[in-house]
Design a protein around this motif. Structure first.
Motif, PDB file in Angstrom:
ATOM      1  N   HIS A 144      -8.668  -3.039   1.252  1.00  0.00           N
ATOM      2  CA  HIS A 144      -9.321  -1.996   0.030  1.00  0.00           C
ATOM      3  C   HIS A 144      -8.123  -2.050  -1.236  1.00  0.00           C
ATOM      4  O   HIS A 144      -7.274  -2.796  -0.871  1.00  0.00           O
ATOM      5  CB  HIS A 144      -9.289  -0.655   0.603  1.00  0.00           C
ATOM      6  CG  HIS A 144      -7.990  -0.128   1.324  1.00  0.00           C
ATOM      7  ND1 HIS A 144      -6.881   0.015   0.466  1.00  0.00           N
ATOM      8  CD2 HIS A 144      -7.645  -0.003   2.611  1.00  0.00           C
ATOM      9  CE1 HIS A 144      -5.806   0.527   1.382  1.00  0.00           C
ATOM     10  NE2 HIS A 144      -6.298   0.411   2.484  1.00  0.00           N
TER      11      HIS A 144
ATOM     12  N   HIS B  91      -6.897   5.698  -1.312  1.00  0.00           N
ATOM     13  CA  HIS B  91      -7.814   4.737  -1.370  1.00  0.00           C
ATOM     14  C   HIS B  91      -9.182   5.154  -0.661  1.00  0.00           C
ATOM     15  O   HIS B  91     -10.127   4.756  -0.249  1.00  0.00           O
ATOM     16  CB  HIS B  91      -7.373   3.361  -0.511  1.00  0.00           C
ATOM     17  CG  HIS B  91      -6.676   3.437   0.320  1.00  0.00           C
ATOM     18  ND1 HIS B  91      -6.878   4.001   1.778  1.00  0.00           N
ATOM     19  CD2 HIS B  91      -5.173   3.538   0.668  1.00  0.00           C
ATOM     20  CE1 HIS B  91      -5.906   3.935   2.563  1.00  0.00           C
ATOM     21  NE2 HIS B  91      -4.727   3.446   1.876  1.00  0.00           N
TER      22      HIS B  91
ATOM     23  N   HIS C 274       1.138   4.429  -2.961  1.00  0.00           N
ATOM     24  CA  HIS C 274       0.688   5.897  -2.502  1.00  0.00           C
ATOM     25  C   HIS C 274       1.581   6.933  -3.292  1.00  0.00           C
ATOM     26  O   HIS C 274       1.120   7.923  -3.891  1.00  0.00           O
ATOM     27  CB  HIS C 274       0.631   6.095  -0.999  1.00  0.00           C
ATOM     28  CG  HIS C 274      -0.674   5.797  -0.326  1.00  0.00           C
ATOM     29  ND1 HIS C 274      -1.843   6.314  -0.426  1.00  0.00           N
ATOM     30  CD2 HIS C 274      -0.775   4.820   0.597  1.00  0.00           C
ATOM     31  CE1 HIS C 274      -2.722   5.874   0.376  1.00  0.00           C
ATOM     32  NE2 HIS C 274      -1.927   4.713   0.915  1.00  0.00           N
TER      33      HIS C 274
ATOM     34  N   ASP D 282       0.818  -1.081   0.137  1.00  0.00           N
ATOM     35  CA  ASP D 282       0.087   0.102  -0.095  1.00  0.00           C
ATOM     36  C   ASP D 282       0.863   1.286   0.118  1.00  0.00           C
ATOM     37  O   ASP D 282       0.712   2.208  -0.658  1.00  0.00           O
ATOM     38  CB  ASP D 282      -1.147  -0.153   1.073  1.00  0.00           C
ATOM     39  CG  ASP D 282      -1.636   1.357   1.366  1.00  0.00           C
ATOM     40  OD1 ASP D 282      -2.758   1.519   0.811  1.00  0.00           O
ATOM     41  OD2 ASP D 282      -1.411   1.960   2.139  1.00  0.00           O
TER      42      ASP D 282
HETATM   43 ZN   LIG Z   1      -2.613   3.319   2.023  1.00  0.00          ZN
END
Ligand SMILES: [Zn+2]
Length: 408
Positions: A308, A337, A254, A250
């Motif tokens: 997510h 997200h 980003h 994640d």
């Molecule tokens: Zn994140």
């Protein structure tokens, strides 16, 4: 108040476990369930990698199991969704509404609803957890727990999106039971509990290529440590229910999502350096998955889920001038997200194991993060408590009989 109630109940049940275990017939062992959580797995990135054969282990899980999108909550982020998944209640009910709640970094003392690991522990199931987000400070379980993302410590005083080493944790316990900590330091080493913080814009300026490469090297070091930790735990401390998680994917997405010049926030000095950085995280994840698959047997279920997805920014939705910066407001982000409509960034769900259909694709958003805990309880034949909002994902099992997956 409430977490204390969980612990009290838990200690009563822990004492009851030996007699409970004696009543079990040795011929019918409890099922094993390994849950592997990935923070922010994006199916748009995964699909081409699967087609190119660059994620052979996940391909194997898809072929031999069920998979699809996983509906998430609105404005999803890690602590908010993970705690929803732990409790199958909504963020307002469980209390962990975001990274910060009332100005304080989210922690387990804020949790107002009972998490699934507490229910399993009380049901006599042995529980092992490592690096799962929003589990700091750790709580007593019928086994062990090592905290993950949001653990506070040296160089990570606020606990938000940074990485203390195990020996540098502060403000609470990162390991339960305490006796496991020296054992881990000796046999696994002083590992980072979470992924590395992203470099600040001021540090990046003029050193983009060098800093991006060194940051990605550090991410790989952390992943290697996690792989060693998971393998050590699965080998030397096997539990019936094991919950492991990864969070570097994640964070890479980003700020290094492979965007094009027409995307919002495109900065060639950063975004043209390593277009492979984010997809590479999943290729690396697949290797971790391979080391976990070695611990599977005919009695083991594997559930992989993501809380997510993550998508490039969309200018028309951004009104906040800090919207293009991360939670620390220091690093420019190009993908995110926490869109108001969580359906724009669904998570993902993969399940494989005894009685689970093969090659089943779940269409639409029929499965949600609320359904994971009830489905796990179902596998152990534990009745879903009333407060849980989700349902058992019966469609993934070969028979719809409610007892099908329970081995007892
Ligand atoms: Zn994140």
């Amino acid at each position: 108040m409430v977490p204390r109630k969980f612990s009290l109940l838990l200690s009563v049940f822990l004492m009851a476990v030996p007699s409970f275990a004696q009543q079990q017939t040795p011929a019918k062992p409890k099922p094993r369930v390994i849950v592997l959580g990935v923070n922010g797995m994006e199916l748009d990135i995964i699909r081409p990698l699967l087609l190119k054969g660059q994620m052979p282990n996940l391909s194997k899980v898809i072929e031999n199991g069920a998979y699809g999108k996983l509906r998430t909550v609105s404005a999803p982020n890690c602590p908010r969704v993970y705690t929803t998944l732990f409790t199958s209640t909504n963020p307002e009910e469980h209390g962990v509404t975001g990274f910060l709640v009332g100005g304080i970094t989210a922690n387990t003392n804020m949790m107002k609803e009972e998490p699934v690991w507490s229910m399993l522990s009380k049901g006599g199931v042995t529980v092992g957890m490592a690096n799962v987000p929003a589990t700091f400070p750790v709580m007593p379980v019928n086994g062990y727990m090592i905290s993950g993302m949001l653990t506070r410590g040296k160089n990570c005083e606020d606990g938000v999106l940074c990485a203390p080493k195990l020996s540098e944790v502060m403000g609470g316990d990162a390991v339960y039971p305490k006796s496991l900590q020296p054992e881990l330091l000796k046999n696994v080493g002083d590992f980072y509990i979470d992924c590395e913080r992203m470099p600040a814009a001021s540090d990046l300026k003029g050193h983009e290529t060098e800093l991006i490469n060194s940051w990605l090297d550090k991410v790989q070091v952390i992943r290697d440590q996690q792989t060693k930790l998971f393998d050590y735990l699965l080998t030397t401390h096997p539990t019936e229910f094991t919950f492991l998680a990864q969070s570097c994917e994640d964070r890479t997405g980003h700020w290094l999502y492979p965007i094009s010049p027409f995307n919002v926030g495109y900065n060639p000095s950063i975004n043209s350096v390593r277009q492979d950085a984010f997809p590479n995280q999943y290729i690396a994840f697949d290797k971790v998955l391979g080391s976990i698959l070695k611990h599977m047997d005919d009695n083991t279920y594997l559930i992989i889920f993501s809380d997510h997805g993550i998508k490039p920014l969309r200018e028309f939705e951004e009104k906040d001038p800090h919207a293009h910066m991360d939670h620390e407001k220091t690093t420019p982000v190009i993908a995110k997200h926490d869109f108001a409509d969580g359906d724009d960034v669904p998570g993902s769900f993969f399940a494989m194991g005894p009685g689970i259909k093969h090659d089943l694709r779940l269409m639409g958003l029929g499965a949600s993060v609320y359904d994971v805990a009830p489905t796990i309880l179902h596998i152990y034949g534990i009745e879903q408590p009333k407060q849980m909002r989700g349902r058992v994902l019966t469609e993934i099992f070969e028979k719809t009989d409610s007892k099908v997956a329970a081995k007892q």
